[in-house]
Design a protein around this motif. Sequence first.
Motif, PDB file in Angstrom:
ATOM      1  N   SER A 206       0.666  -1.104   0.241  1.00  0.00           N
ATOM      2  CA  SER A 206      -0.005  -0.112  -0.095  1.00  0.00           C
ATOM      3  C   SER A 206       1.061   1.226   0.078  1.00  0.00           C
ATOM      4  O   SER A 206       2.041   1.130   0.579  1.00  0.00           O
ATOM      5  CB  SER A 206      -0.935  -0.350   1.602  1.00  0.00           C
ATOM      6  N   GLN A 207      -0.163   2.177   0.005  1.00  0.00           N
ATOM      7  CA  GLN A 207       1.197   3.809  -0.522  1.00  0.00           C
ATOM      8  C   GLN A 207       1.811   4.124   1.602  1.00  0.00           C
ATOM      9  O   GLN A 207       2.380   4.014   0.906  1.00  0.00           O
ATOM     10  CB  GLN A 207       0.254   5.041  -0.747  1.00  0.00           C
ATOM     11  N   GLN A 208       0.412   3.318   2.301  1.00  0.00           N
ATOM     12  CA  GLN A 208       1.605   3.748   3.334  1.00  0.00           C
ATOM     13  C   GLN A 208       1.969   2.609   3.685  1.00  0.00           C
ATOM     14  O   GLN A 208       3.497   3.156   4.602  1.00  0.00           O
ATOM     15  CB  GLN A 208       0.084   3.303   4.649  1.00  0.00           C
ATOM     16  N   GLN A 209       2.463   1.425   3.790  1.00  0.00           N
ATOM     17  CA  GLN A 209       3.137   0.951   3.992  1.00  0.00           C
ATOM     18  C   GLN A 209       4.530   0.667   2.750  1.00  0.00           C
ATOM     19  O   GLN A 209       6.024   1.064   3.730  1.00  0.00           O
ATOM     20  CB  GLN A 209       3.188  -0.912   3.552  1.00  0.00           C
TER      21      GLN A 209
ATOM     22  N   ALA B 150       5.130   3.923   2.625  1.00  0.00           N
ATOM     23  CA  ALA B 150       5.924   5.209   2.801  1.00  0.00           C
ATOM     24  C   ALA B 150       6.872   5.278   4.238  1.00  0.00           C
ATOM     25  O   ALA B 150       8.442   5.526   4.992  1.00  0.00           O
ATOM     26  CB  ALA B 150       4.799   6.538   3.502  1.00  0.00           C
ATOM     27  N   GLU B 151       6.176   4.074   4.448  1.00  0.00           N
ATOM     28  CA  GLU B 151       7.028   3.617   6.370  1.00  0.00           C
ATOM     29  C   GLU B 151       8.403   3.340   6.203  1.00  0.00           C
ATOM     30  O   GLU B 151       8.979   3.225   7.159  1.00  0.00           O
ATOM     31  CB  GLU B 151       5.948   2.416   6.955  1.00  0.00           C
TER      32      GLU B 151
ATOM     33  N   GLN C 115       2.916   8.770   3.837  1.00  0.00           N
ATOM     34  CA  GLN C 115       1.800   8.573   3.031  1.00  0.00           C
ATOM     35  C   GLN C 115       1.306   9.417   1.630  1.00  0.00           C
ATOM     36  O   GLN C 115       1.433   8.674   0.888  1.00  0.00           O
ATOM     37  CB  GLN C 115      -0.034   7.822   3.729  1.00  0.00           C
ATOM     38  N   SER C 116       1.178  10.830   2.573  1.00  0.00           N
ATOM     39  CA  SER C 116       0.917  11.958   1.158  1.00  0.00           C
ATOM     40  C   SER C 116       1.821  12.055   0.401  1.00  0.00           C
ATOM     41  O   SER C 116       2.312  12.299  -0.696  1.00  0.00           O
ATOM     42  CB  SER C 116       0.769  13.311   2.073  1.00  0.00           C
TER      43      SER C 116
END
Length: 100
Positions: free
Chosen positions: A46-49, A51-52, A58-59
């Motif tokens: 995911s985008q969140q993953q 980003a982490e 995430q943005s």
Amino acid sequence: MGLSTIGITRATGFVLGAVVNKTLRTPAHRKLVQELRTARRDAGLSQQQVAELLGVPQSYVAKIELGERRIDVIEFLKLVAAMDASWFEILGRIDPVDQP
């Protein structure tokens, strides 16, 4: 007759804005964005993953995938590495001469 600081700042902003706008949303840029999004999805992330993994919000990833944010070469390589993708294959699918 000299330029005021504000005049220089506005002129610089205008010139830099024109340069940035020329590279955003071109066919080659849209293709790069598409390839990065595909690579992330193929990696099952995911985008969140992503980003982490990069230590960013995430943005940051969302703006790249929406074509709203340019990235430099180092950012590109970090992004591709986080997705365990091949920068060579991604760039090989983009025709930089493909301009309107």
